[in-house]
Motif scaffolding. Structure first.
Motif, mmCIF file in Angstrom:
data_model
loop_
_atom_site.group_PDB
_atom_site.id
_atom_site.type_symbol
_atom_site.label_atom_id
_atom_site.label_comp_id
_atom_site.label_asym_id
_atom_site.label_seq_id
_atom_site.Cartn_x
_atom_site.Cartn_y
_atom_site.Cartn_z
ATOM 1 N N GLU A 41 -8.554 -2.912 -5.291
ATOM 2 C CA GLU A 41 -8.218 -2.406 -6.477
ATOM 3 C C GLU A 41 -6.083 -1.662 -6.368
ATOM 4 O OE1 GLU A 41 -9.347 0.667 -9.708
ATOM 5 O OE2 GLU A 41 -10.406 0.348 -7.619
ATOM 6 N N SER A 42 -6.322 -0.804 -5.356
ATOM 7 C CA SER A 42 -5.173 -0.327 -4.646
ATOM 8 C C SER A 42 -3.645 -1.443 -4.326
ATOM 9 C CB SER A 42 -4.880 0.191 -3.600
ATOM 10 O OG SER A 42 -4.879 -0.252 -2.855
ATOM 11 N N ARG A 43 -3.572 -2.273 -4.701
ATOM 12 C CA ARG A 43 -2.769 -3.549 -4.418
ATOM 13 C C ARG A 43 -2.660 -3.124 -5.370
ATOM 14 N NH1 ARG A 43 -4.940 -7.789 -0.694
ATOM 15 N NH2 ARG A 43 -4.233 -6.566 0.442
ATOM 16 N N LEU A 44 -3.489 -3.692 -6.197
ATOM 17 C CA LEU A 44 -4.012 -3.794 -7.654
ATOM 18 C C LEU A 44 -2.956 -3.919 -8.813
ATOM 19 C CD1 LEU A 44 -7.683 -5.782 -8.220
ATOM 20 C CD2 LEU A 44 -5.247 -7.203 -7.979
ATOM 21 N N ASN A 45 -3.502 -1.679 -8.022
ATOM 22 C CA ASN A 45 -2.391 -1.566 -9.498
ATOM 23 C C ASN A 45 -0.896 -0.713 -9.526
ATOM 24 O OD1 ASN A 45 -4.601 -0.389 -10.517
ATOM 25 N ND2 ASN A 45 -5.455 1.279 -8.844
ATOM 26 N N GLU A 46 -0.279 -1.085 -7.967
ATOM 27 C CA GLU A 46 0.601 -0.763 -7.271
ATOM 28 C C GLU A 46 1.971 -2.174 -8.068
ATOM 29 O OE1 GLU A 46 3.167 -1.401 -3.018
ATOM 30 O OE2 GLU A 46 1.592 -0.775 -3.278
ATOM 31 N N ARG A 48 0.485 -3.950 -10.534
ATOM 32 C CA ARG A 48 0.682 -3.263 -12.362
ATOM 33 C C ARG A 48 1.673 -2.577 -12.356
ATOM 34 N NH1 ARG A 48 -3.432 0.177 -13.714
ATOM 35 N NH2 ARG A 48 -2.726 1.073 -12.914
ATOM 36 N N ASP A 49 1.726 -1.276 -11.826
ATOM 37 C CA ASP A 49 2.760 -0.369 -11.982
ATOM 38 C C ASP A 49 4.647 -1.017 -12.008
ATOM 39 O OD1 ASP A 49 0.612 1.215 -12.444
ATOM 40 O OD2 ASP A 49 0.902 2.089 -10.384
ATOM 41 N N ALA A 60 -4.887 -4.341 -15.131
ATOM 42 C CA ALA A 60 -5.557 -4.479 -13.065
ATOM 43 C C ALA A 60 -6.744 -4.225 -13.911
ATOM 44 C CB ALA A 60 -5.041 -3.749 -12.548
#
Length: 260
Positions: A41-46, A48-49, A60
């Motif tokens: 999830e942290s990679r997706l959010n990064e 996405r941002d 994400a």
């Protein structure tokens, strides 16, 4: 850039820090609205941002594509957010064991096929109705391993060859629904992971990382290795209306290291 994917909803599964990121950023740069799917999830959010900060649109959705319920949730989230889907880019794969087949554990091979092939099929099946409605496109990321039989790549080639066979069959099966299915087969990709790997080789043989690069790149016609954005641009082309009559095709992107 001109928007080859203007207004299209692009779902990318297997979003990672190298090619996965490039697939998302290139799609967004061409006007797509993104749905990002992977387990981390942290990679997706990064990512996405990063897309949003550049003026794009992205959602994400943490997803394990080996799980039916999570894939169903990915479809639901996509349809709820955007109303449908136009493009599906499948980039998920398992890290190869890098052992001869005679010494590769069957569990490793099964896990690789489960993610690379069956996981991809699970996502495609789940999105078929949405893609039929939009007369959409699927791009599966394969590998140049299908073009050679070098030692220690056996389990990786087994999974990717199955992915290719599945992609070709799906092109036939889904063609009547107006859905195109194509593949991109990269060779070496000059990203952070490969730079690290070349550094390890350089240490092992007492040479520089630059020498490892030069020796490897010398095998290609262009004398260099492709970068993530170049692979992603090939996927964008196949996903776009410029390739409206292209299906069942595999596009090699390797700077001429192998010729099909």
């Amino acid at each position: 850039m001109s928007g080859l994917l203007d207004g299209k909803v692009v779902v990318v599964s297997g979003v990672g820090p190298g090619l996965g990121r490039a697939l998302c950023l290139q799609s967004a740069a061409h006007g797509a609205k993104l749905v990002l799917a992977a387990r981390t999830e942290s990679r997706l959010n990064e990512i996405r941002d990063e897309i949003v900060a550049s003026g794009g649109t992205a959602l994400a959705v943490p997803t394990d594509i080996t799980d039916d319920a999570q894939v169903d949730e990915l479809v639901r989230a996509t349809v709820d957010e955007y109303g449908g889907a136009d493009v599906l880019i499948n980039n998920a794969f398992a890290t190869p064991s890098m052992k001869p087949l005679a010494r590769t554990d069957f569990g490793q091979i099964a896990a690789s096929v489960d993610l690379t092939v069956l996981g991809t099929l699970r996502v495609i099946k789940a999105f078929t109705a949405a893609l039929e409605e939009s007369r959409g496109s699927i791009v599966n990321i394969n590998s140049m391993v299908i073009r050679h039989s070098e030692p220690r790549y056996g389990s990786y080639k087994l999974a990717k060859a199955a992915l290719l066979a599945m992609s070709q069959t799906l092109a036939t099966e889904l063609g009547g629904k107006g859905i195109r299915v194509n593949s991109v087969a990269p060779g070496y990709i000059w990203d952070d992971q490969l730079k690290w790997y070349f550094g390890k080789i350089a240490e092992k043989y007492g040479i520089s990382a630059e020498q490892v690069y030069e020796q490897t790149a010398a095998k290609s016609d262009l004398g260099r290795l492709p970068e993530p954005d170049e692979i992603a641009q090939a996927a964008v082309f196949l996903a776009s209306d410029l390739a409206s009559a292209v299906t069942g095709h595999t596009l090699d992107v390797n700077c001429g290291e192998y010729h099909d």
